[in-house]
Motif scaffolding. Structure first.
Motif, PDB file in Angstrom:
ATOM      1  N   THR A  91       0.662  -1.069   0.215  1.00 28.04           N
ATOM      2  CA  THR A  91      -0.152   0.104   0.028  1.00 28.04           C
ATOM      3  C   THR A  91       1.011   1.108   0.081  1.00 28.04           C
ATOM      4  O   THR A  91       1.641   1.390   0.921  1.00 28.04           O
ATOM      5  N   TYR A  93       0.701   5.506  -0.250  1.00 27.03           N
ATOM      6  CA  TYR A  93      -0.166   6.418  -0.022  1.00 27.03           C
ATOM      7  C   TYR A  93      -1.618   6.074   0.183  1.00 27.03           C
ATOM      8  O   TYR A  93      -2.618   6.966  -0.497  1.00 27.03           O
ATOM      9  N   GLY A  94      -1.854   5.228   0.966  1.00 29.10           N
ATOM     10  CA  GLY A  94      -3.195   4.575   1.054  1.00 29.10           C
ATOM     11  C   GLY A  94      -3.970   3.824   0.116  1.00 29.10           C
ATOM     12  O   GLY A  94      -4.871   3.530   0.088  1.00 29.10           O
ATOM     13  N   LYS A  95      -3.029   3.554  -1.006  1.00 29.62           N
ATOM     14  CA  LYS A  95      -3.620   3.095  -2.340  1.00 29.62           C
ATOM     15  C   LYS A  95      -3.015   1.674  -2.475  1.00 29.62           C
ATOM     16  O   LYS A  95      -1.907   1.424  -2.469  1.00 29.62           O
ATOM     17  N   ARG A  96      -3.796   0.641  -2.530  1.00 29.95           N
ATOM     18  CA  ARG A  96      -3.242  -0.754  -2.986  1.00 29.95           C
ATOM     19  C   ARG A  96      -3.117  -0.921  -4.525  1.00 29.95           C
ATOM     20  O   ARG A  96      -4.058  -0.244  -5.066  1.00 29.95           O
ATOM     21  N   GLN A  97      -2.347  -1.742  -4.728  1.00 31.08           N
ATOM     22  CA  GLN A  97      -1.979  -1.818  -6.311  1.00 31.08           C
ATOM     23  C   GLN A  97      -1.960  -0.576  -6.945  1.00 31.08           C
ATOM     24  O   GLN A  97      -2.333  -0.320  -8.093  1.00 31.08           O
ATOM     25  N   MET A  98      -1.063   0.249  -6.610  1.00 27.77           N
ATOM     26  CA  MET A  98      -0.496   1.480  -7.101  1.00 27.77           C
ATOM     27  C   MET A  98      -0.069   1.190  -8.710  1.00 27.77           C
ATOM     28  O   MET A  98      -0.114   2.174  -9.345  1.00 27.77           O
ATOM     29  N   ARG A 100      -0.062  -0.750 -11.909  1.00 28.29           N
ATOM     30  CA  ARG A 100      -0.805  -1.606 -12.742  1.00 28.29           C
ATOM     31  C   ARG A 100      -0.218  -2.880 -13.252  1.00 28.29           C
ATOM     32  O   ARG A 100       1.109  -2.984 -13.526  1.00 28.29           O
ATOM     33  N   HIS A 271      -3.835   9.703 -10.238  1.00 27.11           N
ATOM     34  CA  HIS A 271      -3.523   9.721  -8.689  1.00 27.11           C
ATOM     35  C   HIS A 271      -4.417  10.803  -8.147  1.00 27.11           C
ATOM     36  O   HIS A 271      -5.025  11.713  -8.913  1.00 27.11           O
ATOM     37  N   ASP A 272      -4.715  10.403  -6.836  1.00 24.44           N
ATOM     38  CA  ASP A 272      -5.454  11.309  -6.086  1.00 24.44           C
ATOM     39  C   ASP A 272      -4.759  11.574  -4.781  1.00 24.44           C
ATOM     40  O   ASP A 272      -3.501  11.225  -4.523  1.00 24.44           O
TER      41      ASP A 272
END
Length: 430
Positions: A91, A93-98, A100, A271-272
């Motif tokens: 994970t 920045y709080g995102k899994r599978q940054m 692809r 991204h966010d």
């Protein structure tokens, strides 16, 4: 913990690889690489080494054969299974599978492309040419190799006890900085020191010192390999490389003026959150903010990377207020030439007015100033930049004219298109 002095003293095998992993690189390079892989995979780019510190004659210090061995070793590297698993499943920045699957499959098969190396007037001319997603990944390892070979050349004649004293003094210096920094309430600081580090082992030691000494105030490292090994956050977003290449590809002045925003529009789609950080200074911050589209004001924050950092942050605050945004909810990341004095001063000035964060680079991971004769380990300004894209020259203006690069006629054109006014020249420390 590795005994660094002993390790440095025992360089007695044929090759002691400086870069041992393709993820011994900065996180922002991988994020940008995925974006480029998606949006500009066929663009041909040339990167070149640029030594801004001409008094440091690298070709007189570093053996060409040893340099070639280190560069050739990097070309033999590929992702290990563990590295691939970390990139695919961790994970960020709080995102899994940054990252692809299509990008990861490409990255897992990648070997870095060839390089060209020549000597000229005491300097190395080192260039990399090829498809943008491939050649861009040479930047960080090339810089790390040259910086560490320079360190090794200076340290080669030292005995084991002399090395132990040297590293003890350098460690004490880092820890004194830690003690000052942990007195700053609400500090948020990350290691940005991969590109111009003293060595990989030293960067890893500095990161461990930050972890123990600063606790939660230390937010992570830009170095992916160290982040994986030490189980901390990998930190980074994007860099000047993106707008420099997008601008070079523009077919008209109108397209050139929009190139920095086209970069961020592509980034916006991918991204966010804390990855939406504006880097506004490639062609002058004032002009960038003056013509920026309204949607950019909603981004999370801004990185200040050249010029007077206090002026840059004040300008960001004014811009957010003019766009109806609350600056206290915005993140400002300072990342240019930082050391403790500057970190303390900037934190005092801006804490409470914005969310303040620092990306601490060379003077964290390579501060050996005054510790050897003739100050031969003092940090210097070495960069590796994209110099052309599809045969067109790139340009960087910056908020500091001493960092400008590109052909004179193109620099003049870019200054006109981006309405760049008078600038204050500042010393480039690192």
């Amino acid at each position: 913990m590795v005994d660094i002095a002993t390790r440095v003293h025992n360089h007695n095998w044929k090759i002691d690889p400086i870069v041992r992993s393709l993820i011994d690189t900065d996180f922002y390079k991988l994020l940008m690489c995925q974006s480029i892989f998606r949006n500009q995979p066929e663009t041909r780019v040339t990167f070149s080494l640029i030594n801004r510190s001409k008094d440091v004659r690298l070709a007189d210090l570093i053996d060409e054969g040893e340099l070639r061995e280190q560069l050739d070793h990097v070309r033999s590297l590929s992702l290990t299974r563990g590295e691939s698993t970390w990139l695919r499943g961790n994970t960020f920045y709080g995102k899994r599978q940054m990252f692809r699957s299509d990008f990861m499959e490409w990255f897992e098969a990648l070997r870095l492309p060839p390089y060209q190396l020549e000597k000229r007037d005491g300097q190395y001319e080192l260039t990399f040419e090829g498809a943008w997603p491939e050649v861009m990944l040479w930047e960080i390892p090339a810089l790390a190799i040259l910086m560490e070979l320079r360190s090794r050349a200076v340290l080669k004649s030292m005995g084991k006890f002399e090395l132990e004293v040297l590293y003890a003094r350098a460690m004490s210096r880092v820890w004194e900085k830690v003690e000052r920094l942990r007195a700053i309430p609400g500090l948020k600081l990350a290691d940005f020191g991969t590109r111009r580090r003293h060595s990989h082992l030293w960067q890893d030691w500095c990161v461990q010192a930050m972890m123990e000494g600063l606790g939660d105030a230390f937010t992570g490292t830009s170095n992916c390999k160290i982040a994986m090994r030490r189980e901390i956050e990998a930190i980074g977003t994007n860099a000047h490389e993106l707008p420099m290449v997008y601008a070079a590809l523009a077919d008209s002045d109108a397209e050139l003026a929009q190139a920095p925003y086209k970069v961020l529009a592509d980034w916006h789609e991918e991204h966010d959150g804390n990855l939406r950080i504006i880097l506004p200074d490639t062609y002058g911050t004032a002009g960038f903010l003056k013509h920026a589209p309204d949607w950019l004001a909603g981004w999370t924050g801004m990185r200040i990377d050249s010029g007077d950092p206090a002026e840059g942050a004040e300008g960001a605050i004014r811009w957010w207020k003019e766009r109806g945004e609350d600056p206290t909810n915005k993140l400002v990341i300072f990342s240019d030439g930082l050391d403790v004095d500057k970190i303390e001063a900037l934190h005092r000035q801006f804490a409470g007015r914005v969310k303040v964060s620092f990306g601490w680079g060379t003077l964290l991971t390579n501060d050996f100033r005054g510790l050897v004769a003739d100050d031969a380990l003092a940090p210097f300004s070495l960069v590796c930049k994209a110099i052309s894209a599809d045969g067109r020259p790139t340009v960087k203006l910056s908020d500091n004219p001493n960092k400008a690069m590109g052909p004179a006629d193109e620099i003049a054109r870019y200054k006109r298109v981006f309405e760049l006014g008078a600038q204050q020249a500042l010393d480039v420390i690192v």
